[in-house]
Motif scaffolding. Structure first.
Motif, PDB file in Angstrom:
ATOM      1  N   TYR A  59       0.824  -1.202   0.000  1.00 61.22           N
ATOM      2  CA  TYR A  59       0.000   0.000   0.000  1.00 61.22           C
ATOM      3  C   TYR A  59       0.861   1.256   0.000  1.00 61.22           C
ATOM      4  N   LEU A  63       0.593   3.985  -2.854  1.00 65.61           N
ATOM      5  CA  LEU A  63       0.310   5.391  -2.586  1.00 65.61           C
ATOM      6  C   LEU A  63       1.295   6.298  -3.315  1.00 65.61           C
ATOM      7  N   LEU A 154      -5.636   4.177  -6.952  1.00 69.48           N
ATOM      8  CA  LEU A 154      -5.287   5.285  -6.070  1.00 69.48           C
ATOM      9  C   LEU A 154      -4.977   6.549  -6.869  1.00 69.48           C
ATOM     10  N   LEU A 200      -9.287   6.163   0.772  1.00 67.12           N
ATOM     11  CA  LEU A 200      -7.968   5.585   1.022  1.00 67.12           C
ATOM     12  C   LEU A 200      -8.037   4.522   2.108  1.00 67.12           C
ATOM     13  N   ASP A 203      -9.551   1.412   0.648  1.00 71.55           N
ATOM     14  CA  ASP A 203      -8.593   0.728  -0.220  1.00 71.55           C
ATOM     15  C   ASP A 203      -7.533  -0.012   0.588  1.00 71.55           C
TER      16      ASP A 203
END
Length: 273
Positions: A59, A63, A154, A200, A203
């Motif tokens: 992640y 990001l 994202l 976010l 996710d």
């Protein structure tokens, strides 16, 4: 004739949470009474660290890559915008499992072969290390693949958050003498994060669940250890009950934590406004 619509502004009491806690306590009491669940839990607990490692690292990379893609898609340079859009549309159209298998069995060998071909003189001279495909573990490949899979989604989240901010704020920042980087860092980015924080958080919870995909590569996460234990002990029901309970414990805890963080940021934002 005026119609009055009464809206409920008070948040609902978390009855669902109390029900879930009650069921969890009942299941825990049942598991403690059955010694088999204790052994299964100890076995699967060794894979908890791997699951968390895969989710957090994937992640974090997603990001970073997603933010770069979002900025590229909003760039004034045509080829950069088109390249970012090309990547986003391709990756969003592929299942995460396909990306995982492609990165592991196609992307990694191609990358290593390209490295060996371009740097063969430096490798022969001992300047660069001689890296083979087997030197890249399946854990690393899985982390990179999941990061690629989530970066496209994202990127759209960040782009939507940045586009939702009125252009007059950027113009005002430029009028005050701020550079483009300062405008992004001090004006646009804080507001965009507050807007997209719920997405976010969702996710990241999805990433925790999708981290189980690395089990197809033989990575010893919770799912893989569960499969191995179930096949060797024939305790299929008990093992997968424990696997489901561990994932549920992770996701519900993260959901509650992110909800508190969202409320804190929202209250902080209202105070500033």
């Amino acid at each position: 004739m005026a119609i009055l619509i009464e809206t409920n502004t008070k948040p609902d009491r978390p009855y669902w949470l109390w029900a879930l806690i009650t069921i969890g306590i009942a299941c825990a009491a049942f598991a403690l009474a059955d010694g088999r669940y204790g052994l299964i839990f100890e076995t699967l607990l060794t894979g908890l660290g791997t699951t968390v490692l895969v989710a957090v690292c994937s992640y974090a990379l997603a990001l970073l890559l997603g933010l770069l893609l979002a900025l590229a898609s909003r760039s004034k340079t045509l080829w950069l915008r088109q390249a970012a859009r090309f990547y986003i549309e391709i990756v969003r159209g592929l299942p995460a499992l396909v990306i995982l298998l492609y990165v592991t069995f196609v992307g990694a060998p191609l990358l290593i072969n390209a490295y060996q071909w371009t740097a063969q003189a430096a490798i022969a001279a001992g300047w660069f290390p001689d890296v083979q495909v087997r030197d890249i573990s399946n854990l690393v490949r899985g982390i990179v693949a999941l990061a690629f899979a989530y970066s496209a989604f994202l990127a759209e989240v960040f782009r939507a958050g940045l586009d939702s901010i009125d252009k007059s704020q950027s113009e005002a920042a430029y009028a005050l003498g701020l550079s483009r980087w300062q405008t992004f860092r001090l004006v646009l980015w804080p507001q965009a994060v507050r807007k997209v924080l719920p997405v976010l958080g969702n996710d990241f919870i999805a990433m925790v669940k999708d981290s189980s995909l690395v089990s197809v590569l033989g990575v010893n996460d919770i799912t893989q250890l569960g499969k191995l234990y179930a096949s060797s002990s024939f305790l299929t029901v008990e093992t997968y009950n424990t696997v489901a309970a561990l994932y549920l414990l992770l996701t519900v805890s993260l959901s509650l934590l992110l909800r508190k963080l969202e409320q804190h940021w929202r209250a902080k934002g209202y105070q500033k406004d």
